[in-house]
Design an enzyme around this catalytic site. Structure first.
Site, PDB file in Angstrom:
ATOM      1  CB  ILE A  83     -16.132  19.590  -4.248  1.00 34.83           C
ATOM      2  CG1 ILE A  83     -16.281  20.100  -2.813  1.00 34.83           C
ATOM      3  CG2 ILE A  83     -14.956  19.334  -4.807  1.00 34.83           C
ATOM      4  CD1 ILE A  83     -15.510  21.494  -2.349  1.00 34.83           C
ATOM      5  CE  LYS A  84     -17.118  24.325 -12.624  1.00 34.30           C
ATOM      6  NZ  LYS A  84     -16.589  25.504 -13.348  1.00 34.30           N
ATOM      7  CB  VAL A  85     -15.452  16.541  -8.994  1.00 31.79           C
ATOM      8  CG1 VAL A  85     -14.780  15.369  -9.515  1.00 31.79           C
ATOM      9  CG2 VAL A  85     -15.483  16.736  -7.860  1.00 31.79           C
TER      10      VAL A  85
END
Ligand code: E4P
Length: 215
Positions: A83-85
């Site tokens: 998950i790219k945050v």
């Protein structure tokens, strides 16, 4: 050094995978929009079927609750989804929660050593410093990679440094010299890494000589 491709173009992903060098894929909302993918989930499923490695999927919420909701859904798609945050306060809160839940994160839009330190403390699996965008404003992007490497080594952080916004082969070579963990780059740069004029000249000569022998 792990190599990721930075694109949402399935044809390019397949070709790089066929070259046997691909360890993962990064996407971002701009790259997905550029390829015109209307169904984000479907696109991610297709990428996961091509590449057995980390596949970064970026959230578009900017509050912790929204990031967690989006990220948990994306993480269900495949075991390789990361998950790219975004590296903002709410993002760091979400990274901490994801880390506690065993969901891997790629903390993106990192432009300073202090941001990278906070990402590591929050439990990020990957941090993405953007070197090209720093170069664009007359700051040395590679200096940031050296600083983060030093800081992570000083304190034993295991967060992996993923060099992003790579624009040319020297960004890759310098990243290898500094000891970054991963480089993500457009397909064009991957092609440039394989290319050398002396290889082409040498091959032309070998083939011409072989032809003479057999004529
Ligand atoms: C990857 O994770 C980044 O989103 C990407 O490398 C940004 O690259 P750009 O600065 O060329 O848009």
């Amino acid at each position: 050094m792990r190599i990721f491709i930075d694109t949402a173009n399935l044809k390019e992903i397949k070709e790089a995978a066929d070259m046997g060098l691909l360890d993962g894929v990064t996407t971002n909302p701009s790259l997905v929009a550029k390829e015109g993918h209307k169904n984000f989930r479907d696109m991610l499923e297709k990428i996961c079927a091509i590449v057995d490695g980390d596949i970064s999927a970026e959230v578009v919420s900017t509050d912790c609750e929204g990031i967690l909701k989006e990220g948990r859904e994306l993480a269900k798609i495949h075991k390789n989804i990361v998950i790219k945050v975004p590296l903002i306060k709410e993002g760091l809160k979400a990274v901490k929660a994801f880390s506690d839940e065993g969901i891997k994160t790629n903390v993106t839009l990192c432009f300073s050593p202090s941001q990278a330190l906070l990402a590591a403390k929050a439990g990020a699996y990957l941090v993405s410093p953007f070197v090209g965008r720093l170069d664009d404003i007359s700051l040395n992007g590679m200096d940031l990679i050296s600083q983060i490497r030093q800081i992570y080594d000083n304190y034993g952080y295991t967060t992996q440094i993923l060099v992003a916004s790579i624009r040319h082969p020297m960004h890759f070579v310098d990243s290898c010299m500094i000891g970054a963990d991963v480089c993500t780059m457009p397909f064009k740069v991957i092609e440039q890494l394989a290319k050398h004029p002396l290889t082409d000249i040498g091959l032309d000569k070998f083939l011409a000589d072989w032809k003479k022998l057999n004529s």
